[in-house]
Design a protein around this motif. Structure first.
Motif, PDB file in Angstrom:
ATOM      1  N   ALA A   1      10.483  23.553  24.874  1.00 28.40           N
ATOM      2  CA  ALA A   1       9.106  23.514  25.392  1.00 28.40           C
ATOM      3  C   ALA A   1       8.205  24.412  24.568  1.00 28.40           C
ATOM      4  O   ALA A   1       7.084  24.018  24.198  1.00 28.40           O
ATOM      5  N   VAL A   2       8.684  25.603  24.250  1.00 27.51           N
ATOM      6  CA  VAL A   2       7.888  26.524  23.421  1.00 27.51           C
ATOM      7  C   VAL A   2       7.688  25.935  22.026  1.00 27.51           C
ATOM      8  O   VAL A   2       6.580  25.967  21.472  1.00 27.51           O
ATOM      9  N   PHE A   3       8.746  25.383  21.446  1.00 25.41           N
ATOM     10  CA  PHE A   3       8.642  24.776  20.117  1.00 25.41           C
ATOM     11  C   PHE A   3       7.622  23.634  20.110  1.00 25.41           C
ATOM     12  O   PHE A   3       6.762  23.542  19.220  1.00 25.41           O
ATOM     13  N   LEU A   4       7.700  22.741  21.097  1.00 27.43           N
ATOM     14  CA  LEU A   4       6.770  21.616  21.143  1.00 27.43           C
ATOM     15  C   LEU A   4       5.342  22.094  21.399  1.00 27.43           C
ATOM     16  O   LEU A   4       4.385  21.539  20.842  1.00 27.43           O
ATOM     17  N   TRP A   5       5.172  23.142  22.225  1.00 27.45           N
ATOM     18  CA  TRP A   5       3.844  23.681  22.459  1.00 27.45           C
ATOM     19  C   TRP A   5       3.266  24.264  21.171  1.00 27.45           C
ATOM     20  O   TRP A   5       2.107  24.026  20.841  1.00 27.45           O
ATOM     21  N   LEU A   6       4.098  25.025  20.447  1.00 23.60           N
ATOM     22  CA  LEU A   6       3.644  25.596  19.175  1.00 23.60           C
ATOM     23  C   LEU A   6       3.307  24.504  18.163  1.00 23.60           C
ATOM     24  O   LEU A   6       2.304  24.593  17.443  1.00 23.60           O
ATOM     25  N   THR A   7       4.136  23.476  18.111  1.00 21.81           N
ATOM     26  CA  THR A   7       3.872  22.359  17.196  1.00 21.81           C
ATOM     27  C   THR A   7       2.558  21.672  17.565  1.00 21.81           C
ATOM     28  O   THR A   7       1.732  21.370  16.692  1.00 21.81           O
ATOM     29  N   ASP A   8       2.355  21.432  18.854  1.00 21.12           N
ATOM     30  CA  ASP A   8       1.140  20.776  19.319  1.00 21.12           C
ATOM     31  C   ASP A   8      -0.088  21.613  18.982  1.00 21.12           C
ATOM     32  O   ASP A   8      -1.088  21.097  18.469  1.00 21.12           O
ATOM     33  N   LYS A   9      -0.036  22.902  19.244  1.00 20.27           N
ATOM     34  CA  LYS A   9      -1.174  23.777  18.965  1.00 20.27           C
ATOM     35  C   LYS A   9      -1.426  23.902  17.466  1.00 20.27           C
ATOM     36  O   LYS A   9      -2.574  23.986  17.025  1.00 20.27           O
ATOM     37  N   SER A  10      -0.349  23.892  16.674  1.00 17.00           N
ATOM     38  CA  SER A  10      -0.516  23.955  15.214  1.00 17.00           C
ATOM     39  C   SER A  10      -1.202  22.708  14.687  1.00 17.00           C
ATOM     40  O   SER A  10      -2.133  22.785  13.870  1.00 17.00           O
ATOM     41  N   ILE A  11      -0.759  21.561  15.140  1.00 17.01           N
ATOM     42  CA  ILE A  11      -1.385  20.294  14.708  1.00 17.01           C
ATOM     43  C   ILE A  11      -2.830  20.244  15.182  1.00 17.01           C
ATOM     44  O   ILE A  11      -3.730  19.824  14.445  1.00 17.01           O
ATOM     45  N   GLU A  12      -3.069  20.688  16.415  1.00 18.42           N
ATOM     46  CA  GLU A  12      -4.434  20.722  16.942  1.00 18.42           C
ATOM     47  C   GLU A  12      -5.308  21.642  16.093  1.00 18.42           C
ATOM     48  O   GLU A  12      -6.442  21.285  15.740  1.00 18.42           O
ATOM     49  N   TRP A  13      -4.825  22.804  15.734  1.00 19.10           N
ATOM     50  CA  TRP A  13      -5.583  23.743  14.917  1.00 19.10           C
ATOM     51  C   TRP A  13      -5.889  23.158  13.537  1.00 19.10           C
ATOM     52  O   TRP A  13      -7.020  23.245  13.064  1.00 19.10           O
ATOM     53  N   VAL A  14      -4.851  22.525  12.912  1.00 21.41           N
ATOM     54  CA  VAL A  14      -5.058  21.944  11.584  1.00 21.41           C
ATOM     55  C   VAL A  14      -6.075  20.820  11.656  1.00 21.41           C
ATOM     56  O   VAL A  14      -7.011  20.742  10.847  1.00 21.41           O
ATOM     57  N   LEU A  15      -5.955  19.927  12.621  1.00 16.86           N
ATOM     58  CA  LEU A  15      -6.861  18.775  12.696  1.00 16.86           C
ATOM     59  C   LEU A  15      -8.275  19.167  13.111  1.00 16.86           C
ATOM     60  O   LEU A  15      -9.249  18.804  12.437  1.00 16.86           O
ATOM     61  N   TYR A  16      -8.389  19.874  14.221  1.00 15.63           N
ATOM     62  CA  TYR A  16      -9.712  20.132  14.776  1.00 15.63           C
ATOM     63  C   TYR A  16     -10.445  21.279  14.089  1.00 15.63           C
ATOM     64  O   TYR A  16     -11.646  21.202  13.851  1.00 15.63           O
ATOM     65  N   ASP A  17      -9.747  22.343  13.774  1.00 15.01           N
ATOM     66  CA  ASP A  17     -10.437  23.504  13.195  1.00 15.01           C
ATOM     67  C   ASP A  17     -10.584  23.396  11.685  1.00 15.01           C
ATOM     68  O   ASP A  17     -11.664  23.614  11.143  1.00 15.01           O
ATOM     69  N   LEU A  18      -9.516  23.049  10.985  1.00  9.94           N
ATOM     70  CA  LEU A  18      -9.576  23.033   9.523  1.00  9.94           C
ATOM     71  C   LEU A  18     -10.179  21.765   8.966  1.00  9.94           C
ATOM     72  O   LEU A  18     -11.065  21.799   8.103  1.00  9.94           O
ATOM     73  N   LEU A  19      -9.679  20.606   9.404  1.00 14.06           N
ATOM     74  CA  LEU A  19     -10.134  19.354   8.810  1.00 14.06           C
ATOM     75  C   LEU A  19     -11.481  18.871   9.368  1.00 14.06           C
ATOM     76  O   LEU A  19     -12.362  18.485   8.600  1.00 14.06           O
ATOM     77  N   LEU A  20     -11.638  18.859  10.677  1.00  9.52           N
ATOM     78  CA  LEU A  20     -12.849  18.314  11.266  1.00  9.52           C
ATOM     79  C   LEU A  20     -13.911  19.350  11.529  1.00  9.52           C
ATOM     80  O   LEU A  20     -15.093  19.008  11.697  1.00  9.52           O
ATOM     81  N   GLY A  21     -13.534  20.608  11.582  1.00 10.54           N
ATOM     82  CA  GLY A  21     -14.512  21.665  11.821  1.00 10.54           C
ATOM     83  C   GLY A  21     -14.993  21.738  13.251  1.00 10.54           C
ATOM     84  O   GLY A  21     -16.034  22.323  13.539  1.00 10.54           O
ATOM     85  N   TRP A  22     -14.298  21.140  14.230  1.00 12.88           N
ATOM     86  CA  TRP A  22     -14.675  21.218  15.639  1.00 12.88           C
ATOM     87  C   TRP A  22     -14.161  22.544  16.183  1.00 12.88           C
ATOM     88  O   TRP A  22     -13.083  22.988  15.902  1.00 12.88           O
ATOM     89  N   LYS A  23     -14.933  23.155  17.039  1.00 13.31           N
ATOM     90  CA  LYS A  23     -14.462  24.412  17.637  1.00 13.31           C
ATOM     91  C   LYS A  23     -14.532  24.354  19.117  1.00 13.31           C
ATOM     92  O   LYS A  23     -15.319  23.820  19.745  1.00 13.31           O
TER      93      LYS A  23
END
Length: 126
Positions: free
Chosen positions: A104-126
């Protein structure tokens, strides 16, 4: 020299017996629901009687004897199983829970990492 008609008669007789066994069991189930206003013991009794009658009828057919023999063999095999004691059961359950928490912790970390890469780095959404 075998007579093919004898084989067909035996097979169709067995089919009739199996059909009657199924009908007896279904009759027990129907009786259970038909007696909804009766005491529970009577309703369960009807199902048990239907099951016993079905087993007796099935025992006299070849497929029924095979199923009953299979059930007996299965029961004997379950008696050979070495069941875990309380300590082993608790340890295994603990290991499963620990694995679930780690995943559960691993999947949560993976989900948050992908979310951070997509929304914060690539799309610039905050």
């Amino acid at each position: 020299m075998s007579n093919p008609n004898v084989e067909t008669v035996t097979s169709s007789t067995d089919r009739v017996k199996v059909g009657l066994a199924i009908a007896a069991f279904v009759a027990g189930l129907v009786g259970f629901y038909a007696l909804s206003s009766s005491p529970t013991i009577a309703r369960v009794g009807v199902v048990i009687v239907g099951l016993v009658v079905a087993l007796v009828i099935a025992y006299f057919s070849e497929p029924g004897r095979r199923v009953i023999a299979f059930a007996q063999d299965s029961y004997q095999e379950t008696r050979k199983v070495v069941w875990p004691n309380r300590k082993e059961t608790i340890q295994t359950t603990g290991a499963v829970f620990a694995f679930v928490v780690i995943m559960a912790v691993f999947l949560w970390l993976t989900d948050k990492s992908i979310e951070w890469v997509l929304y914060d780095l690539l799309l610039g959404w905050k």
